[in-house]
Design a protein around this motif. Sequence first.
Motif, PDB file in Angstrom:
ATOM      1  N   ILE A 115       0.836  -1.203   0.000  1.00 44.80           N
ATOM      2  CA  ILE A 115       0.000   0.000   0.000  1.00 44.80           C
ATOM      3  C   ILE A 115       0.870   1.252   0.000  1.00 44.80           C
ATOM      4  O   ILE A 115       0.620   2.203  -0.756  1.00 44.80           O
ATOM      5  N   VAL A 116       1.905   1.257   0.817  1.00 46.60           N
ATOM      6  CA  VAL A 116       2.808   2.418   0.863  1.00 46.60           C
ATOM      7  C   VAL A 116       3.446   2.655  -0.501  1.00 46.60           C
ATOM      8  O   VAL A 116       3.475   3.795  -1.002  1.00 46.60           O
ATOM      9  N   LYS A 170       2.430   1.866  -3.484  1.00 46.44           N
ATOM     10  CA  LYS A 170       1.446   2.363  -4.450  1.00 46.44           C
ATOM     11  C   LYS A 170       1.101   3.823  -4.170  1.00 46.44           C
ATOM     12  O   LYS A 170       1.006   4.636  -5.108  1.00 46.44           O
ATOM     13  N   PHE A 171       0.922   4.156  -2.913  1.00 44.80           N
ATOM     14  CA  PHE A 171       0.589   5.539  -2.559  1.00 44.80           C
ATOM     15  C   PHE A 171       1.703   6.492  -2.980  1.00 44.80           C
ATOM     16  O   PHE A 171       1.434   7.573  -3.522  1.00 44.80           O
ATOM     17  N   ILE A 172       2.944   6.101  -2.717  1.00 51.98           N
ATOM     18  CA  ILE A 172       4.080   6.943  -3.115  1.00 51.98           C
ATOM     19  C   ILE A 172       4.113   7.094  -4.639  1.00 51.98           C
ATOM     20  O   ILE A 172       4.299   8.196  -5.166  1.00 51.98           O
ATOM     21  N   ALA A 173       3.904   5.990  -5.354  1.00 52.42           N
ATOM     22  CA  ALA A 173       3.930   6.024  -6.824  1.00 52.42           C
ATOM     23  C   ALA A 173       2.832   6.920  -7.377  1.00 52.42           C
ATOM     24  O   ALA A 173       2.990   7.506  -8.459  1.00 52.42           O
ATOM     25  N   GLU A 174       1.734   7.038  -6.635  1.00 58.52           N
ATOM     26  CA  GLU A 174       0.596   7.851  -7.097  1.00 58.52           C
ATOM     27  C   GLU A 174       0.644   9.280  -6.562  1.00 58.52           C
ATOM     28  O   GLU A 174      -0.320  10.024  -6.687  1.00 58.52           O
ATOM     29  N   GLY A 175       1.775   9.665  -5.935  1.00 54.46           N
ATOM     30  CA  GLY A 175       1.985  11.062  -5.584  1.00 54.46           C
ATOM     31  C   GLY A 175       1.756  11.447  -4.142  1.00 54.46           C
ATOM     32  O   GLY A 175       1.879  12.624  -3.789  1.00 54.46           O
ATOM     33  N   ASP A 183      -1.316 -10.556  -3.145  1.00 52.31           N
ATOM     34  CA  ASP A 183       0.034 -10.036  -2.958  1.00 52.31           C
ATOM     35  C   ASP A 183      -0.031  -8.546  -2.615  1.00 52.31           C
ATOM     36  O   ASP A 183      -1.082  -7.924  -2.735  1.00 52.31           O
ATOM     37  N   PRO A 184       1.061  -7.974  -2.142  1.00 49.65           N
ATOM     38  CA  PRO A 184       1.049  -6.571  -1.734  1.00 49.65           C
ATOM     39  C   PRO A 184       0.609  -5.618  -2.835  1.00 49.65           C
ATOM     40  O   PRO A 184      -0.018  -4.592  -2.556  1.00 49.65           O
ATOM     41  N   GLU A 185       0.926  -5.941  -4.088  1.00 49.50           N
ATOM     42  CA  GLU A 185       0.519  -5.074  -5.190  1.00 49.50           C
ATOM     43  C   GLU A 185      -1.001  -5.079  -5.361  1.00 49.50           C
ATOM     44  O   GLU A 185      -1.602  -4.036  -5.647  1.00 49.50           O
ATOM     45  N   ASP A 186      -1.632  -6.235  -5.188  1.00 49.78           N
ATOM     46  CA  ASP A 186      -3.097  -6.298  -5.248  1.00 49.78           C
ATOM     47  C   ASP A 186      -3.709  -5.350  -4.218  1.00 49.78           C
ATOM     48  O   ASP A 186      -4.661  -4.623  -4.500  1.00 49.78           O
ATOM     49  N   MET A 187      -3.169  -5.399  -3.028  1.00 49.63           N
ATOM     50  CA  MET A 187      -3.696  -4.566  -1.953  1.00 49.63           C
ATOM     51  C   MET A 187      -3.434  -3.092  -2.213  1.00 49.63           C
ATOM     52  O   MET A 187      -4.287  -2.240  -1.956  1.00 49.63           O
ATOM     53  N   ASN A 239      -3.165  -1.586  -5.112  1.00 54.13           N
ATOM     54  CA  ASN A 239      -4.055  -1.101  -6.164  1.00 54.13           C
ATOM     55  C   ASN A 239      -5.468  -0.853  -5.643  1.00 54.13           C
ATOM     56  O   ASN A 239      -6.099   0.167  -5.947  1.00 54.13           O
ATOM     57  N   ALA A 240      -5.978  -1.804  -4.847  1.00 53.70           N
ATOM     58  CA  ALA A 240      -7.332  -1.652  -4.304  1.00 53.70           C
ATOM     59  C   ALA A 240      -7.393  -0.490  -3.317  1.00 53.70           C
ATOM     60  O   ALA A 240      -8.354   0.296  -3.306  1.00 53.70           O
TER      61      ALA A 240
END
Length: 248
Positions: free
Chosen positions: A21-22, A24-29, A216-220, A222-223
């Motif tokens: 989750i962290v 993905k959040f960082i990647a999304e700004g 997996d962590p990426e699934d989480m 993204n959701a």
Amino acid sequence: MRLQGKTAIVTGGASGFGAGIVRKFIAEGARVLVADINTEGAEAFAGELGNNAVAQTVDVADTISVEAMTDAALGAFGSIDILVNNAGITHERGPLEEITEEEFDRVLAVNAKSVFLTARTIIPHMKERGSGAVLNVASTAAVSPRPMLNWYNASKGWMVTATKTMAVELAPAGIRVNALAPVAGETPLLKKFMGEDTPEMRAAFLATIPIGRFSDPEDMGNAACYLCSDEASMVTGVVLEVDGGRCI
């Protein structure tokens, strides 16, 4: 950049689903406080992610520690837009009557009381700003319980009900509250869920997941990104199953 300009706290953010989750959040700004009881892990992970990640030690079952986490986020970012209650534990597999009182108390403290404590410290700040998104990480155990993990199942069921009641109460204040219900994944808790990590146990576990793999962590990530972004501005009180069909 769906979270551009947003700030977030992710508890249990140094490993497993929280780390996904962290990332993905960082990647999304977003700017993210990586809050974890594992100080060394949180600092190493935040250092890897760069200037938009800040590490903070927290015991989510302790009032003073949660208050310090909140102060650290406000000190670093000035505001808190997103709270992800991801930190969680389980007890050893076993008959419900054999789980010790100490194990029960710890599971409920980390999985349930933590949501109460973060709400007490962070929701008033979100109310003042008139906006916010809270995401509670529940489990398929809340929807389709497995035997021998009874009190863990119950703690996640509590989290589902907490999510819905928080959503109803906080909607007029501009705060959305949702939950994720993942199936087991490659996290530190996997061995405890299965009892033992063997090829045979993994095969038996995977046979209950129609898509045929663990979360997996990426699934989480993204959701979580969707539910915490403005794209989900009309979504609150939802428990999103990220489980490959496990609960069908």
